[in-house]
Design a protein around this motif. Structure first.
Motif, PDB file in Angstrom:
ATOM      1  N   GLU A  33       1.593   7.101  -7.200  1.00  0.00           N
ATOM      2  CA  GLU A  33       1.974   6.922  -5.694  1.00  0.00           C
ATOM      3  C   GLU A  33       2.533   8.259  -5.194  1.00  0.00           C
ATOM      4  N   TRP A  35       5.583   9.599  -2.646  1.00  0.00           N
ATOM      5  CA  TRP A  35       6.774   9.249  -1.981  1.00  0.00           C
ATOM      6  C   TRP A  35       7.379  10.762  -1.577  1.00  0.00           C
ATOM      7  N   ASP A  36       7.172  10.896  -0.138  1.00  0.00           N
ATOM      8  CA  ASP A  36       7.963  11.833   0.476  1.00  0.00           C
ATOM      9  C   ASP A  36       7.727  13.241  -0.155  1.00  0.00           C
ATOM     10  N   LEU A  40       5.050   9.575  -7.944  1.00  0.00           N
ATOM     11  CA  LEU A  40       5.410   8.720  -8.852  1.00  0.00           C
ATOM     12  C   LEU A  40       4.519   8.174  -9.850  1.00  0.00           C
ATOM     13  N   CYS A  42       3.503   5.101 -11.948  1.00  0.00           N
ATOM     14  CA  CYS A  42       3.919   3.746 -12.142  1.00  0.00           C
ATOM     15  C   CYS A  42       3.437   3.439 -13.728  1.00  0.00           C
ATOM     16  N   GLU A  80       3.419  11.190   4.012  1.00  0.00           N
ATOM     17  CA  GLU A  80       3.811  11.498   2.713  1.00  0.00           C
ATOM     18  C   GLU A  80       4.033  10.572   1.784  1.00  0.00           C
ATOM     19  N   ARG A  81       3.655   9.406   2.408  1.00  0.00           N
ATOM     20  CA  ARG A  81       4.170   8.091   1.679  1.00  0.00           C
ATOM     21  C   ARG A  81       2.747   6.985   1.185  1.00  0.00           C
ATOM     22  N   ALA A  83       1.783   3.984  -1.360  1.00  0.00           N
ATOM     23  CA  ALA A  83       2.245   3.258  -2.273  1.00  0.00           C
ATOM     24  C   ALA A  83       0.889   2.491  -2.770  1.00  0.00           C
ATOM     25  N   VAL A 119      13.037   0.427  -8.350  1.00  0.00           N
ATOM     26  CA  VAL A 119      12.148   0.840  -7.292  1.00  0.00           C
ATOM     27  C   VAL A 119      11.544  -0.183  -6.395  1.00  0.00           C
ATOM     28  N   LEU A 123      13.451   1.258  -3.087  1.00  0.00           N
ATOM     29  CA  LEU A 123      12.693   2.100  -2.323  1.00  0.00           C
ATOM     30  C   LEU A 123      11.598   1.607  -1.755  1.00  0.00           C
ATOM     31  N   LYS A 124      10.889   0.513  -2.562  1.00  0.00           N
ATOM     32  CA  LYS A 124       9.719  -0.072  -1.954  1.00  0.00           C
ATOM     33  C   LYS A 124      10.060  -0.950  -0.798  1.00  0.00           C
ATOM     34  N   ALA A 127      10.764   1.149   2.282  1.00  0.00           N
ATOM     35  CA  ALA A 127       9.591   1.490   2.937  1.00  0.00           C
ATOM     36  C   ALA A 127       8.520   0.615   3.595  1.00  0.00           C
TER      37      ALA A 127
END
Length: 172
Positions: A33, A35-36, A40, A42, A80-81, A83, A119, A123-124, A127
């Motif tokens: 993924e 993230w900014d 990441l 998983c 920039e995101r 998921a 997360v 975070l998720k 977001a």
């Protein structure tokens, strides 16, 4: 230093930092993924995770032909995101595009694991709310629970907590 993120080793500085770089990675050996500006990786899914995912997808589809129930597809949440939630329910999408736009997503679901719970819950959750996704489900296999959240002006508000076995029929 190198990374085995994809099927070949890459210098760490070659890892994606922009959406274009992320999309250029193509298929990887890990679910990744963006993230900014950071990638990441998983954890891989367990058979238990896959069984729950399949049962939830079947329960959510429930003879609906007007919605797309899709597992493991990248969702563009914003600049920039990107998921890769466990499961989404979306309206009209272009099946040939590499990303699903968050504006098409009606519901997003994550299945927690000991390595992903923090997360998924922080975070998720933040977001997905920020991207305007109306409903967020969080399945907790370790506790046997399924949490349902609806989007409000303040973020997600819990609507219900259900026994996972009642929704999926699985007694794991």
């Amino acid at each position: 230093m190198t990374s085995t993120l994809i099927n070949r080793s890459l210098p760490l500085e070659a890892l994606a930092t922009t959406e274009a770089d992320y999309l250029h990675l193509g298929e990887t050996s890990a679910r990744t993924e963006l993230w900014d500006g950071g990638v990441l990786a998983c954890p891989r899914d367990t058979p238990r995770h896959q069984m729950i995912l399949s049962a939830l997808a079947n329960a959510l589809k429930a003879n609906r032909t007007d919605l797309n129930v899709i597992a493991g597809v990248p969702v563009h949440l914003g600049p920039e995101r990107i998921a890769v939630p466990d499961l989404i329910i979306a309206g009209t999408i272009d099946p040939d595009q590499p990303l699903v736009d968050a504006r098409s997503v009606r519901l997003i679901c994550e299945i927690t694991s000991p390595t992903s719970a923090t997360v998924d819950w922080s975070l998720k959750m933040h977001a997905y709310a920020q991207a305007g996704i109306p409903c967020y489900l969080v399945a907790e296999p370790e506790r046997g629970l399924l949490h349902s959240y609806m989007l409000s002006a303040q973020g997600y508000v819990e609507q219900s907590v259900m026994q996972l076995v009642r929704v999926t029929g699985l007694n794991l």
